[in-house]
Write an enzyme that holds these catalytic residues in place. Structure first.
Site, PDB file in Angstrom:
ATOM      1  N   SER A 138      53.086  37.284  37.603  1.00 31.51           N
ATOM      2  CA  SER A 138      53.852  38.235  36.792  1.00 31.51           C
ATOM      3  C   SER A 138      55.282  38.384  37.301  1.00 31.51           C
ATOM      4  O   SER A 138      55.535  38.309  38.511  1.00 31.51           O
ATOM      5  CB  SER A 138      53.127  39.575  36.863  1.00 31.51           C
ATOM      6  OG  SER A 138      53.983  40.628  36.542  1.00 31.51           O
ATOM      7  N   TYR A 162      49.729  46.765  41.262  1.00 33.31           N
ATOM      8  CA  TYR A 162      49.510  45.607  40.382  1.00 33.31           C
ATOM      9  C   TYR A 162      50.360  44.422  40.837  1.00 33.31           C
ATOM     10  O   TYR A 162      49.855  43.309  41.045  1.00 33.31           O
ATOM     11  CB  TYR A 162      49.849  45.971  38.932  1.00 33.31           C
ATOM     12  CG  TYR A 162      49.977  44.768  38.025  1.00 33.31           C
ATOM     13  CD1 TYR A 162      48.854  44.029  37.644  1.00 33.31           C
ATOM     14  CD2 TYR A 162      51.231  44.348  37.559  1.00 33.31           C
ATOM     15  CE1 TYR A 162      48.977  42.918  36.829  1.00 33.31           C
ATOM     16  CE2 TYR A 162      51.357  43.237  36.737  1.00 33.31           C
ATOM     17  CZ  TYR A 162      50.226  42.524  36.377  1.00 33.31           C
ATOM     18  OH  TYR A 162      50.354  41.409  35.572  1.00 33.31           O
TER      19      TYR A 162
HETATM   20  N1  LIG Z   1      50.761  40.373  28.857  1.00 30.29           N
HETATM   21  C1  LIG Z   1      51.778  40.307  29.697  1.00 30.29           C
HETATM   22  O1  LIG Z   1      52.905  40.666  29.355  1.00 30.29           O
HETATM   23  C2  LIG Z   1      51.593  39.756  31.083  1.00 30.29           C
HETATM   24  C3  LIG Z   1      52.723  39.671  31.912  1.00 30.29           C
HETATM   25  C4  LIG Z   1      52.563  39.171  33.212  1.00 30.29           C
HETATM   26  C5  LIG Z   1      51.325  38.740  33.643  1.00 30.29           C
HETATM   27  N2  LIG Z   1      50.247  38.848  32.819  1.00 30.29           N
HETATM   28  C6  LIG Z   1      48.953  38.404  33.321  1.00 30.29           C
HETATM   29  O2  LIG Z   1      48.338  37.556  32.366  1.00 30.29           O
HETATM   30  C7  LIG Z   1      46.924  37.722  32.383  1.00 30.29           C
HETATM   31  C8  LIG Z   1      46.412  38.055  30.993  1.00 30.29           C
HETATM   32  O3  LIG Z   1      47.037  39.255  30.539  1.00 30.29           O
HETATM   33  P1  LIG Z   1      46.747  39.886  29.106  1.00 30.29           P
HETATM   34  O4  LIG Z   1      47.972  40.607  28.688  1.00 30.29           O
HETATM   35  O5  LIG Z   1      46.138  38.852  28.227  1.00 30.29           O
HETATM   36  O6  LIG Z   1      45.659  40.987  29.503  1.00 30.29           O
HETATM   37  P2  LIG Z   1      44.249  41.369  28.833  1.00 30.29           P
HETATM   38  O7  LIG Z   1      43.830  42.647  29.486  1.00 30.29           O
HETATM   39  O8  LIG Z   1      44.350  41.343  27.345  1.00 30.29           O
HETATM   40  O9  LIG Z   1      43.315  40.188  29.303  1.00 30.29           O
HETATM   41  C9  LIG Z   1      42.662  40.185  30.546  1.00 30.29           C
HETATM   42  C10 LIG Z   1      41.191  39.910  30.297  1.00 30.29           C
HETATM   43  O10 LIG Z   1      40.557  39.864  31.583  1.00 30.29           O
HETATM   44  C11 LIG Z   1      39.317  40.527  31.487  1.00 30.29           C
HETATM   45  N3  LIG Z   1      38.968  41.042  32.806  1.00 30.29           N
HETATM   46  C12 LIG Z   1      39.582  42.031  33.493  1.00 30.29           C
HETATM   47  N4  LIG Z   1      38.941  42.251  34.659  1.00 30.29           N
HETATM   48  C13 LIG Z   1      37.925  41.358  34.712  1.00 30.29           C
HETATM   49  C14 LIG Z   1      36.901  41.088  35.654  1.00 30.29           C
HETATM   50  N5  LIG Z   1      36.767  41.820  36.784  1.00 30.29           N
HETATM   51  N6  LIG Z   1      36.023  40.093  35.403  1.00 30.29           N
HETATM   52  C15 LIG Z   1      36.106  39.375  34.254  1.00 30.29           C
HETATM   53  N7  LIG Z   1      37.045  39.603  33.312  1.00 30.29           N
HETATM   54  C16 LIG Z   1      37.939  40.580  33.540  1.00 30.29           C
HETATM   55  C17 LIG Z   1      39.537  41.651  30.492  1.00 30.29           C
HETATM   56  O11 LIG Z   1      38.315  42.090  29.893  1.00 30.29           O
HETATM   57  C18 LIG Z   1      40.499  41.010  29.489  1.00 30.29           C
HETATM   58  O12 LIG Z   1      39.793  40.445  28.398  1.00 30.29           O
HETATM   59  C19 LIG Z   1      46.650  38.814  33.422  1.00 30.29           C
HETATM   60  O13 LIG Z   1      46.345  38.191  34.643  1.00 30.29           O
HETATM   61  C20 LIG Z   1      47.973  39.549  33.522  1.00 30.29           C
HETATM   62  O14 LIG Z   1      48.121  40.178  34.769  1.00 30.29           O
HETATM   63  C21 LIG Z   1      50.353  39.346  31.546  1.00 30.29           C
END
Ligand SMILES: NC(=O)c1ccc[n+]([C@@H]2O[C@H](COP(=O)([O-])OP(=O)(O)OC[C@H]3O[C@@H](n4cnc5c(N)ncnc54)[C@H](O)[C@@H]3O)[C@@H](O)[C@H]2O)c1
Length: 335
Positions: A138, A162
């Site tokens: 991130s 985070y």
């Molecule tokens: N969306 C953004 O802007 C953004 C920015 C930087 C980094 N990220 C990273 O990208 C990744 C995806 O983000 P997103 O926005 O799609 O989030 P999201 O919450 O929609 O997706 C994450 C998924 O992981 C699953 N999850 C969480 N904890 C879990 C566990 N213990 N075991 C199994 N599954 C688990 C959740 O149920 C969810 O479906 C994450 O790692 C997030 O930190 C996202």
């Protein structure tokens, strides 16, 4: 659009594959003729409504190459059983507790899922010879003092639990890559948006409030800057990371994926108002601890290593997002 991925990548593990970014990754993998198996591990937690996640994957469940494992990445034994059942060429590790603000009160949970879960997957990658590991990091790892545009070699100063777990995850990935020859790419995503975006993120919250005629909570004076990245551009970058992992000169890289187009919060609101065709009712709130005043990606490394070319202007991306939100409301009324 299709993923342009290496021919040797046939069997995928996608953690968090029911979430926003993960479900888009799976969409692309399942339409690729060379892909034999896509296994998703997701625990469908209630960070936001799990029904949203089931909706995200509704089209996946009927695909013969798709396997869903409802499991927690903290459950090492369950993951080990899965590793004995399936062979993976590539792991795309997206599962995480993903919000900055809730991480302040739930630091331990974030640590256990984001750091502990990543360690579990890396140990299995070592034990079962999973060769390619793509890790979702991130922009938050840079912290508030980094000089814009943020370059990958800037010192990391995370200011939320985070962000700290993402920095720790990168270091673990580096160690395992170095020790066990796992080819790995850590992708630092800069605020990702588009259809299925998480409901806790600004574009989603603001658009929904504006469409419903509710006040929009605006933290700070509107001058904070964010590098917003449309989901299609992120997917282009993830495809690039896989190609690099297969053929690149180095076995470990950290790469920014941003739009490299910074927008103030005030301008973002104006763009959403234009797409929604309605004015926002602003509810001003103080800035939140842990939030960064500015994010801005230097994407020259992604250009060089992956041929990354983000193409979606904020106006176009927000328009597509608002269209998706409206279509969802129409579906909900019809149901
Ligand atoms: N969306 C953004 O802007 C953004 C920015 C930087 C980094 N990220 C990273 O990208 C990744 C995806 O983000 P997103 O926005 O799609 O989030 P999201 O919450 O929609 O997706 C994450 C998924 O992981 C699953 N999850 C969480 N904890 C879990 C566990 N213990 N075991 C199994 N599954 C688990 C959740 O149920 C969810 O479906 C994450 O790692 C997030 O930190 C996202």
């Amino acid at each position: 659009m299709r993923f342009d991925i290496p021919a040797s990548f046939r069997r995928f593990l996608v953690t968090g594959g029911a979430g926003f970014i993960g479900s888009h990754v799976v969409d692309r993998l399942l339409v690729h003729p060379g892909v034999e198996r896509v296994t998703v591990v997701d625990e469908f937690n209630d960070y936001y409504d799990p029904r949203t996640k089931w909706n995200n994957i509704a089209g996946h469940l009927i695909h013969p190459a798709y396997r869903l494992v409802t499991a927690d990445i903290r459950d090492r034994d369950r993951l080990a059983r899965l590793a004995r059942e399936e062979k993976f060429d590539c792991v795309i590790h997206l599962a995480a507790r993903a919000g900055v603000r809730p991480s302040l009160s739930e630091a331990r949970l974030y640590h256990e899922v984001n750091t502990g879960g990543t360690l579990n997957l890396l140990e299995l990658a070592r034990d079962f010879q999973w060769k390619h590991f793509i890790f979702a990091s991130s922009s938050s790892v840079y912290g508030p003092v980094a000089m814009p545009p943020f370059r990958e070699d800037a010192p990391l100063m995370p200011v939320s639990p985070y962000a700290a777990t993402k920095a720790a995850g990168e270091l673990l990935v580096h160690s395992f890559s170095h020790l066990y020859g796992i080819r790995a790419v850590c992708l630092r995503f800069f605020t990702v948006y588009g259809p299925r975006q998480r409901p806790d993120l600004a574009i989603h919250k603001f658009s929904r409030a504006i469409l419903e005629g509710r006040p929009v909570p605006m933290f700070g004076d509107g001058s904070t800057l964010r590098d917003y990245t449309y989901i299609d551009d992120i997917l282009q970058g993830i495809g690039g990371a896989m190609r690099y992992s297969a053929n690149g000169a180095t076995s470990f890289e950290v790469v920014n994926l941003g739009e490299s187009q910074c927008v103030t919060l005030s301008r973002l609101l104006a763009v959403i108002e234009a797409a929604a065709g309605r004015k926002a009712i602003i509810d001003r709130q103080p800035e939140q601890p842990g939030d960064l005043p500015l994010t801005h990606a230097d994407i020259s490394k992604a250009r060089r290593l992956f041929g990354y070319r983000p193409t979606t202007a904020i106006e176009t991306g927000v328009e597509r997002f608002v269209e998706w939100l409206r279509a969802g409301e129409i579906r909900a009324i019809a149901a």
